[in-house]
Design an enzyme around this catalytic site. Structure first.
Site, PDB file in Angstrom:
ATOM      1  N   SER A   1      47.898  63.926  34.680  1.00 57.01           N
ATOM      2  CA  SER A   1      46.751  64.190  34.481  1.00 57.01           C
ATOM      3  C   SER A   1      45.562  63.504  35.515  1.00 57.01           C
ATOM      4  O   SER A   1      46.146  62.622  36.125  1.00 57.01           O
ATOM      5  CB  SER A   1      45.835  63.629  33.167  1.00 57.01           C
TER       6      SER A   1
ATOM      7  N   TYR B   1      44.156  56.665  27.228  1.00 52.10           N
ATOM      8  CA  TYR B   1      44.562  57.985  27.796  1.00 52.10           C
ATOM      9  C   TYR B   1      44.845  57.710  29.221  1.00 52.10           C
ATOM     10  O   TYR B   1      46.061  58.015  29.916  1.00 52.10           O
ATOM     11  CB  TYR B   1      43.894  59.338  27.627  1.00 52.10           C
TER      12      TYR B   1
END
Length: 269
Positions: A156, A170
């Site tokens: 990501s 995250y």
């Protein structure tokens, strides 16, 4: 004049994945499903892995609709034994493994001052520990059998950039995933194994569906994301498939250790 090689005479042959065998973990998620359909339609044999039997059945039906050859296994790589069982199931079914797609992942948002350690650890386990287990299980098989495999992980832009919405777990996990990509590439390069990651910005999935809804918070978050993306739209899983096919096919034989940002220009600004 230089010789025109067979590859230059037939450039599309570089993307030929017919009769390869791929394990896809997280196959019932948006990215995993799109990979399954893309590879299945091109003749790749698939071992689809997920923790949801019903969702796996749906993806299997879709893969067969596009002419794909696939089997499913309800299992998560929560321990090395799980990863080895997934590997062994693939070998028992198809006799070999050419590609490993780690598409499984998890997020639990929360500001650090409010977040329980158990929630933080659950994100790290799903996004880093499980990938390490799968890499160890399949990579060991590749090295011992002198197979030049291809491993693809899901990263990501949050592995590189922070986020104001409580992403301490995250972002940290994706940074760890990126480091794992690079170090495995350097360790395994001598065996001809390639390891790369795709790093998107927001794309439509079950985890982000709320940003496509009429929810005011979702709309505000969507607009904040769009403000950072030069192409002025959020992504669909299909937007990632060109890169996925490249990284899983012979076209990328000299590409390893890379975090490929397919992000509409997010990381350019």
């Amino acid at each position: 004049m230089s010789e025109i090689t067979p590859t230059l005479r037939d450039p599309l042959s570089m993307f030929d994945v017919r009769d390869n065998v791929a394990i896809i973990t997280g196959a019932s998620g948006a990215f995993g499903r799109a990979c399954a359909l893309t590879l299945g339609a091109l003749g790749n044999k698939l071992v689809l892995v997920s923790g949801s039997e019903d969702e796996l059945a749906e993806v299997l039906t879709e893969v067969k609709e596009v002419g794909g050859d696939a089997v499913t296994m309800k299992r998560r790589p929560d321990a090395l034994g799980d990863a080895e069982a997934i590997r062994d199931f693939a070998l028992q079914t198809y006799g070999k493994i050419d590609q490993l797609v780690i598409a499984s992942g998890y997020n639990k948002a929360g500001f650090i001052q409010e977040m329980d350690y158990e929630d933080w650890q659950a994100v790290m386990d799903a996004n880093v520990r499980g990938a390490w287990f799968m890499a160890k299980a399949v990579g060991t098989y590749w090295i011992e059998n002198e197979i030049k495999g291809k491993m693809l992980m899901m990263s990501s832009v949050r592995g590189r950039h922070g986020n104001i919405s409580g992403y301490t777990a995250y972002c940290t996990s994706k940074g760890g995933s990126d480091a794992l990509t690079r170090v495995l590439a350097t360790e395994w390069g001598q065996y001809g194994i390639t390891v790369n990651s795709i790093a998107p910005t927001v794309f439509r999935s079950k985890l982000t569906a709320w940003m496509w809804s009429d929810d005011p918070v979702g709309q505000a978050t969507k607009q904040r994301s769009l403000a950072r993306i030069p192409l002025k739209r959020l992504a669909e899983a299909e937007d990632l498939m060109g890169m996925a096919l490249y990284l899983l096919s012979p076209a990328s034989d000299f590409c390893t250790g890379q975090i490929m940002y397919v992000d509409g220009g997010f990381t350019a600004g």
